[in-house]
Design a protein around this motif. Structure first.
Motif, PDB file in Angstrom:
ATOM      1  N   ASP A   1     -33.077 111.079 -94.962  1.00  0.00           N
ATOM      2  CA  ASP A   1     -33.270 110.985 -93.522  1.00  0.00           C
ATOM      3  C   ASP A   1     -34.557 110.218 -93.201  1.00  0.00           C
ATOM      4  O   ASP A   1     -35.604 110.465 -93.808  1.00  0.00           O
ATOM      5  CB  ASP A   1     -33.352 112.378 -92.898  1.00  0.00           C
ATOM      6  CG  ASP A   1     -31.993 113.053 -92.792  1.00  0.00           C
ATOM      7  OD1 ASP A   1     -30.973 112.381 -93.024  1.00  0.00           O
ATOM      8  OD2 ASP A   1     -31.960 114.267 -92.501  1.00  0.00           O
ATOM      9  N   GLU A   2     -34.461 109.308 -92.251  1.00  0.00           N
ATOM     10  CA  GLU A   2     -35.632 108.548 -91.797  1.00  0.00           C
ATOM     11  C   GLU A   2     -36.084 108.971 -90.403  1.00  0.00           C
ATOM     12  O   GLU A   2     -37.223 108.698 -90.011  1.00  0.00           O
ATOM     13  CB  GLU A   2     -35.296 107.054 -91.768  1.00  0.00           C
ATOM     14  CG  GLU A   2     -34.930 106.471 -93.123  1.00  0.00           C
ATOM     15  CD  GLU A   2     -34.417 105.054 -93.031  1.00  0.00           C
ATOM     16  OE1 GLU A   2     -34.590 104.310 -94.000  1.00  0.00           O
ATOM     17  OE2 GLU A   2     -33.831 104.688 -91.976  1.00  0.00           O
ATOM     18  N   LEU A   3     -35.198 109.645 -89.665  1.00  0.00           N
ATOM     19  CA  LEU A   3     -35.482 110.041 -88.295  1.00  0.00           C
ATOM     20  C   LEU A   3     -35.217 111.532 -88.131  1.00  0.00           C
ATOM     21  O   LEU A   3     -34.375 112.099 -88.833  1.00  0.00           O
ATOM     22  CB  LEU A   3     -34.578 109.277 -87.315  1.00  0.00           C
ATOM     23  CG  LEU A   3     -34.637 107.750 -87.351  1.00  0.00           C
ATOM     24  CD1 LEU A   3     -33.451 107.163 -86.597  1.00  0.00           C
ATOM     25  CD2 LEU A   3     -35.940 107.266 -86.741  1.00  0.00           C
ATOM     26  N   ASP A   4     -35.948 112.155 -87.224  1.00  0.00           N
ATOM     27  CA  ASP A   4     -35.578 113.537 -86.909  1.00  0.00           C
ATOM     28  C   ASP A   4     -34.421 113.495 -85.908  1.00  0.00           C
ATOM     29  O   ASP A   4     -34.005 112.426 -85.434  1.00  0.00           O
ATOM     30  CB  ASP A   4     -36.770 114.334 -86.390  1.00  0.00           C
ATOM     31  CG  ASP A   4     -37.338 113.814 -85.078  1.00  0.00           C
ATOM     32  OD1 ASP A   4     -36.634 113.073 -84.351  1.00  0.00           O
ATOM     33  OD2 ASP A   4     -38.490 114.146 -84.765  1.00  0.00           O
ATOM     34  N   GLU A   5     -33.854 114.650 -85.607  1.00  0.00           N
ATOM     35  CA  GLU A   5     -32.628 114.679 -84.819  1.00  0.00           C
ATOM     36  C   GLU A   5     -32.830 114.116 -83.421  1.00  0.00           C
ATOM     37  O   GLU A   5     -31.979 113.371 -82.909  1.00  0.00           O
ATOM     38  CB  GLU A   5     -32.083 116.108 -84.734  1.00  0.00           C
ATOM     39  CG  GLU A   5     -30.717 116.178 -84.073  1.00  0.00           C
ATOM     40  CD  GLU A   5     -30.007 117.493 -84.280  1.00  0.00           C
ATOM     41  OE1 GLU A   5     -28.787 117.547 -84.055  1.00  0.00           O
ATOM     42  OE2 GLU A   5     -30.675 118.478 -84.658  1.00  0.00           O
TER      43      GLU A   5
ATOM     44  N   ARG B   1     -37.113 117.103 -76.134  1.00  0.00           N
ATOM     45  CA  ARG B   1     -37.202 115.686 -76.495  1.00  0.00           C
ATOM     46  C   ARG B   1     -35.902 114.924 -76.269  1.00  0.00           C
ATOM     47  O   ARG B   1     -35.867 113.711 -76.435  1.00  0.00           O
ATOM     48  CB  ARG B   1     -37.630 115.551 -77.961  1.00  0.00           C
ATOM     49  CG  ARG B   1     -39.062 116.017 -78.229  1.00  0.00           C
ATOM     50  CD  ARG B   1     -39.395 115.876 -79.701  1.00  0.00           C
ATOM     51  NE  ARG B   1     -39.195 114.493 -80.162  1.00  0.00           N
ATOM     52  CZ  ARG B   1     -38.937 114.159 -81.425  1.00  0.00           C
ATOM     53  NH1 ARG B   1     -38.823 115.104 -82.341  1.00  0.00           N
ATOM     54  NH2 ARG B   1     -38.781 112.890 -81.768  1.00  0.00           N
ATOM     55  N   LEU B   2     -34.837 115.624 -75.894  1.00  0.00           N
ATOM     56  CA  LEU B   2     -33.562 114.952 -75.657  1.00  0.00           C
ATOM     57  C   LEU B   2     -33.478 114.457 -74.214  1.00  0.00           C
ATOM     58  O   LEU B   2     -34.056 115.061 -73.300  1.00  0.00           O
ATOM     59  CB  LEU B   2     -32.402 115.906 -75.930  1.00  0.00           C
ATOM     60  CG  LEU B   2     -32.140 116.278 -77.391  1.00  0.00           C
ATOM     61  CD1 LEU B   2     -30.975 117.258 -77.472  1.00  0.00           C
ATOM     62  CD2 LEU B   2     -31.851 115.037 -78.228  1.00  0.00           C
ATOM     63  N   PRO B   3     -32.752 113.362 -73.987  1.00  0.00           N
ATOM     64  CA  PRO B   3     -32.561 112.862 -72.611  1.00  0.00           C
ATOM     65  C   PRO B   3     -31.517 113.707 -71.873  1.00  0.00           C
ATOM     66  O   PRO B   3     -30.348 113.329 -71.749  1.00  0.00           O
ATOM     67  CB  PRO B   3     -32.084 111.421 -72.841  1.00  0.00           C
ATOM     68  CG  PRO B   3     -31.389 111.450 -74.163  1.00  0.00           C
ATOM     69  CD  PRO B   3     -32.128 112.472 -74.988  1.00  0.00           C
TER      70      PRO B   3
ATOM     71  N   SER C   1     -30.539 107.903 -90.625  1.00  0.00           N
ATOM     72  CA  SER C   1     -31.198 106.679 -91.083  1.00  0.00           C
ATOM     73  C   SER C   1     -30.989 105.571 -90.065  1.00  0.00           C
ATOM     74  O   SER C   1     -30.111 105.652 -89.193  1.00  0.00           O
ATOM     75  CB  SER C   1     -30.617 106.245 -92.434  1.00  0.00           C
ATOM     76  OG  SER C   1     -29.249 105.904 -92.292  1.00  0.00           O
ATOM     77  N   ARG C   2     -31.773 104.508 -90.187  1.00  0.00           N
ATOM     78  CA  ARG C   2     -31.608 103.346 -89.313  1.00  0.00           C
ATOM     79  C   ARG C   2     -30.232 102.726 -89.510  1.00  0.00           C
ATOM     80  O   ARG C   2     -29.592 102.282 -88.552  1.00  0.00           O
ATOM     81  CB  ARG C   2     -32.692 102.309 -89.622  1.00  0.00           C
ATOM     82  CG  ARG C   2     -34.110 102.800 -89.397  1.00  0.00           C
ATOM     83  CD  ARG C   2     -34.433 102.892 -87.920  1.00  0.00           C
ATOM     84  NE  ARG C   2     -35.793 103.384 -87.698  1.00  0.00           N
ATOM     85  CZ  ARG C   2     -36.275 103.720 -86.506  1.00  0.00           C
ATOM     86  NH1 ARG C   2     -35.502 103.608 -85.435  1.00  0.00           N
ATOM     87  NH2 ARG C   2     -37.511 104.154 -86.382  1.00  0.00           N
TER      88      ARG C   2
ATOM     89  N   ARG D   1     -32.136 125.255 -90.260  1.00  0.00           N
ATOM     90  CA  ARG D   1     -33.247 124.413 -90.703  1.00  0.00           C
ATOM     91  C   ARG D   1     -34.600 125.103 -90.570  1.00  0.00           C
ATOM     92  O   ARG D   1     -35.605 124.595 -91.064  1.00  0.00           O
ATOM     93  CB  ARG D   1     -33.286 123.123 -89.882  1.00  0.00           C
ATOM     94  CG  ARG D   1     -32.113 122.186 -90.100  1.00  0.00           C
ATOM     95  CD  ARG D   1     -32.125 121.071 -89.078  1.00  0.00           C
ATOM     96  NE  ARG D   1     -30.985 120.164 -89.243  1.00  0.00           N
ATOM     97  CZ  ARG D   1     -30.522 119.367 -88.284  1.00  0.00           C
ATOM     98  NH1 ARG D   1     -31.090 119.378 -87.085  1.00  0.00           N
ATOM     99  NH2 ARG D   1     -29.492 118.574 -88.520  1.00  0.00           N
ATOM    100  N   GLY D   2     -34.626 126.207 -89.843  1.00  0.00           N
ATOM    101  CA  GLY D   2     -35.895 126.876 -89.600  1.00  0.00           C
ATOM    102  C   GLY D   2     -36.769 126.141 -88.605  1.00  0.00           C
ATOM    103  O   GLY D   2     -37.989 126.149 -88.708  1.00  0.00           O
ATOM    104  N   THR D   3     -36.123 125.503 -87.606  1.00  0.00           N
ATOM    105  CA  THR D   3     -36.860 124.752 -86.601  1.00  0.00           C
ATOM    106  C   THR D   3     -36.722 125.411 -85.232  1.00  0.00           C
ATOM    107  O   THR D   3     -35.980 126.380 -85.061  1.00  0.00           O
ATOM    108  CB  THR D   3     -36.359 123.300 -86.528  1.00  0.00           C
ATOM    109  OG1 THR D   3     -34.943 123.307 -86.245  1.00  0.00           O
ATOM    110  CG2 THR D   3     -36.590 122.578 -87.848  1.00  0.00           C
TER     111      THR D   3
END
Length: 272
Positions: free
Chosen positions: A149-153, A192-194, A113-114, A182-184
């Motif tokens: 959750d408001e954001l993905d990982e 998408r990670l830096p 979350s934020r 999670r099945g992802t």
């Protein structure tokens, strides 16, 4: 900053003799809370330092994700261990371990979350103000996600790293575990990670049980984790990769073979 390079292993007293005999070892990681700061560090760590082996303190008790501010004494201990071992950096987890004076005894996941981002960033800033070296943050393996959750990982981690200017300790076994549970797609997360912020990687073993993949640190590293390590290194090879083992230690020959497999998957020279 000169950080760890090459292939390393988590230093534990139970395998100190094995670690001391690895000719090509470049770095080790030690649990920070296990190192006393009232006197000299353990002789085995001193000998490794004298060989030019980098020692990285790895904290497990700061509770950077806890709503209560990080305890100054715990930060001071981590800072003292870093100075005692001439460490180039320290690392800790994006997790919480205590609340309301109660200790969980385990690394617990945060709601993405934020508000949680704000909490982590505030605690990391408090720690950074007292630490003599940079800090690398490690996302943990989790068996569940919070319902709010408001954001993905990827977004959650990227925002924390950007706002704190911290380094990333990426545990590739945790990436596998979370994607499996999670099945992802783990590769979608890596893309998408830096990855340019990665200070070093963790690799560890795990096992399937009860329909979940458990990040045990007591089982061999399975082929899918080694494959994921190779896929990450093909995208951007990090400076260093470390094998974690925390129990059920196999015979020396098996542990050497596991280190060699990690080296082969990551493209580093073997340490054995």
């Amino acid at each position: 900053m000169t950080g760890p390079h090459g292939v390393g292993i988590g230093w534990r007293p139970e395998i100190a003799g094995f670690v001391a005999e690895l000719p090509g070892l470049r770095f080790v990681e030690v649990i920070a809370e296990a190192v006393p700061v009232a006197g000299p560090p353990p002789d085995a760590l001193v000998e490794l330092r004298e060989r030019g082996v980098t020692v990285v303190p790895h904290g497990v008790r700061l509770s950077l994700g806890g709503v209560e501010p990080v305890e100054p004494a715990r930060v001071a201990h981590l800072a003292a261990v870093a100075e005692l071992l001439a460490a180039p950096l320290v690392s800790e987890h994006i997790a919480f371990v205590r609340a309301g004076g109660l200790e969980a005894g385990h690394l617990l996941p945060l709601p993405r979350s934020r508000e949680a981002v704000d909490v982590v960033c505030a605690n990391v800033a408090r720690a950074q103000s007292e630490l003599p070296v940079p800090i690398a943050l490690e996302p943990i393996a989790a068996l569940f996600d919070w319902p709010d959750d408001e954001l993905d990982e990827a977004a959650f981690l990227s925002e924390i790293l950007e706002r704190t200017d911290a380094l990333l300790l990426l545990d590739i076994a945790n990436v596998h575990a979370n994607a499996r549970n999670r099945g992802t797609d783990p590769l979608a997360l890596l893309d998408r990670l830096p990855l340019e912020r990665v200070a070093y990687l963790h690799v560890a073993g795990g096992a399937e049980q009860g329909g979940f993949y458990h990040d045990t640190h007591t089982d061999p590293v399975p082929p899918p984790v080694l494959d994921l390590l190779a896929a990450l290194c093909a995208r951007q090879r990090p400076p260093a990769v470390l094998l974690e083992r925390d129990g059920h230690y196999p015979p020396a020959a098996e542990l050497r073979a596991e280190l060699d497999a990690v080296a082969a998957a990551s493209g580093f020279p073997v340490v054995t």
